[in-house]
Design an enzyme around this catalytic site. Sequence first.
Site, PDB file in Angstrom:
ATOM      1  N   LYS A  15     -26.342  62.111 -66.623  1.00 56.13           N
ATOM      2  CA  LYS A  15     -27.608  61.705 -67.250  1.00 56.13           C
ATOM      3  C   LYS A  15     -28.704  61.495 -66.205  1.00 56.13           C
ATOM      4  CE  LYS A  15     -26.044  57.979 -69.289  1.00 56.13           C
ATOM      5  NZ  LYS A  15     -24.645  58.001 -68.827  1.00 56.13           N
ATOM      6  N   ARG A 122     -17.590  59.210 -55.689  1.00 55.40           N
ATOM      7  CA  ARG A 122     -18.973  58.959 -55.291  1.00 55.40           C
ATOM      8  C   ARG A 122     -19.010  57.951 -54.147  1.00 55.40           C
ATOM      9  NH1 ARG A 122     -22.277  58.360 -60.924  1.00 55.40           N
ATOM     10  NH2 ARG A 122     -21.362  56.286 -60.832  1.00 55.40           N
TER      11      ARG A 122
END
Length: 208
Positions: A15, A122
């Site tokens: 997103k 990440r």
Amino acid sequence: MKSTIVLLGPPGSGKGTQGEKLCSEFGYVKLSTGDMLREAVKNQTELGKKAKEYMDAGALVPNDLIIGLMKEKIKEANGKVILDGFPRTIEQADALSGQLEVDLALNLDVADEELVKRITMRRSCPDCGAVYHLLWNAPKADGVCDKCGAKLYQRDDDTEATVLNRLKTYREKTLPLVEYYGKKGKLVTVEGVGSIDEIYEKVKKIVQ
């Protein structure tokens, strides 16, 4: 061109990345509750201190904290707005509808196994905020930020246990928004798999 877009999809679905690309090309202002909350935590504001307890546990920050923050930001952003991470519940969506009209709810759909792989790999920079991925966007030097040289770290909410809890919370609290905006005729779902640019081409056609 849609004026107000709500980005839906589970944690790690892309997103934020797609929202940034829309802002860059079309001049949207992206309001990310995640970014705003992390800034509040870093600055140790009263909201930040309260929110940190929930964020570290992978739980949703209470509605009253989020809505108060978002109302201020929406007033500041005139014109085209992208909401990333808000609303997350039906209650928040109802509160938002009293503030502005949503033109499009864009839902990025990605399988859970893929999301866990994306998020747990990440790494973030504590100083400049740059984000890397050990598979797809690794830093040039292991564990060191390319931009400022700071030591990278794994955010508390990027560990596997927290990710699984976030996905469980998403399914219980946020997934009903897909049906909510679907009934209003505002929902479009895009499969969030493929390269960033491939996904963006699909997103761009929907927004225009």
